[in-house]
Design an enzyme around this catalytic site. Structure first.
Site, mmCIF file in Angstrom:
data_model
loop_
_atom_site.group_PDB
_atom_site.id
_atom_site.type_symbol
_atom_site.label_atom_id
_atom_site.label_comp_id
_atom_site.label_asym_id
_atom_site.label_seq_id
_atom_site.Cartn_x
_atom_site.Cartn_y
_atom_site.Cartn_z
ATOM 1 N N TYR A 5 0.752 -1.157 0.054
ATOM 2 C CA TYR A 5 -0.052 0.122 0.193
ATOM 3 C C TYR A 5 0.799 1.265 0.069
ATOM 4 O O TYR A 5 0.233 2.489 -0.128
ATOM 5 C CB TYR A 5 -0.966 0.032 1.266
ATOM 6 C CG TYR A 5 -1.820 -1.094 0.965
ATOM 7 C CD1 TYR A 5 -3.001 -0.862 0.253
ATOM 8 C CD2 TYR A 5 -1.688 -2.309 1.575
ATOM 9 C CE1 TYR A 5 -4.150 -1.897 0.085
ATOM 10 C CE2 TYR A 5 -2.859 -3.382 1.245
ATOM 11 C CZ TYR A 5 -3.765 -3.216 0.722
ATOM 12 O OH TYR A 5 -4.547 -4.289 0.409
ATOM 13 N N HIS A 25 -7.201 -0.928 -7.890
ATOM 14 C CA HIS A 25 -6.825 -1.723 -6.504
ATOM 15 C C HIS A 25 -5.389 -1.328 -6.311
ATOM 16 O O HIS A 25 -4.569 -1.167 -7.288
ATOM 17 C CB HIS A 25 -6.902 -3.264 -6.591
ATOM 18 C CG HIS A 25 -8.466 -3.667 -6.959
ATOM 19 N ND1 HIS A 25 -9.051 -4.061 -5.929
ATOM 20 C CD2 HIS A 25 -9.018 -4.100 -8.008
ATOM 21 C CE1 HIS A 25 -10.089 -4.335 -6.302
ATOM 22 N NE2 HIS A 25 -10.071 -4.345 -7.546
#
Length: 173
Positions: free
Chosen positions: A35, A113
């Site tokens: 992330y 995503h």
């Protein structure tokens, strides 16, 4: 964010809804390898809004950990937005209600995503448990994944160019 001018085919100020689903609220506390360094969902949303401004479009953000709220948002926003970008997050494999609502709007939708949801377990940009199949992909206009926050930038840039191209999203003649 540094101000940049992006060459576009059109000059319409599109309004694009950005939807972040369940678990995105924990952005900043999740795997840095997957992330990256974004510290919060609010930081991500600011980043996308600023990039949208550089493209000459308006970004309307919405996030929820609850599928029903996302459904209500889609239903009430469909008449005022031109397209959607969605990170279904925790709804990726089971969010049929949200997918149906997006499809019913008839508006372009790009799925995003942070991770590459198709990557094998242990991949540097994949999910820890390995690949998953999204229920959104088969009806989305497009998809951008595996590029952390840059997936959002790629999706937004492509979507704006597609909206500017009158023939791209038109039904086949």
């Amino acid at each position: 964010m540094t101000s940049r001018t992006v060459e576009r085919r059109g000059d319409r100020r599109h309004r694009i809804a950005l939807i972040d689903g369940p678990n995105m609220s924990s952005l900043g506390r999740r795997s840095k390898q997957v992330y990256g360094e974004i510290n919060s969902l609010a930081d991500l949303q600011r980043y996308v809004v600023e990039y949208g401004e550089a493209l000459g479009v308006e970004i309307e953000t919405f996030d929820s950990n609850h599928e029903g709220y996302i459904l209500e948002y889609i239903h009430e926003s469909a008449d005022r937005v031109d397209a959607y970008i969605i990170n279904p997050a925790g709804l990726t494999t089971k969010g049929e209600g949200v997918r149906h609502a997006l499809e019913d709007t008839g508006l372009p939708t790009v799925e995003v995503h942070f991770s590459n949801i198709q990557a094998a377990a242990g991949s540097s940009r994949g999910l820890g448990g390995g690949s998953i199949s999204s229920s959104f992909t088969h009806t989305a206009t497009g998809m951008c994944m595996g590029l952390r926050q840059y997936s959002y930038v790629g999706a937004l840039t492509a979507l704006v160019h597609a909206l500017d191209d009158q023939g791209f999203l038109a039904p086949d003649a």
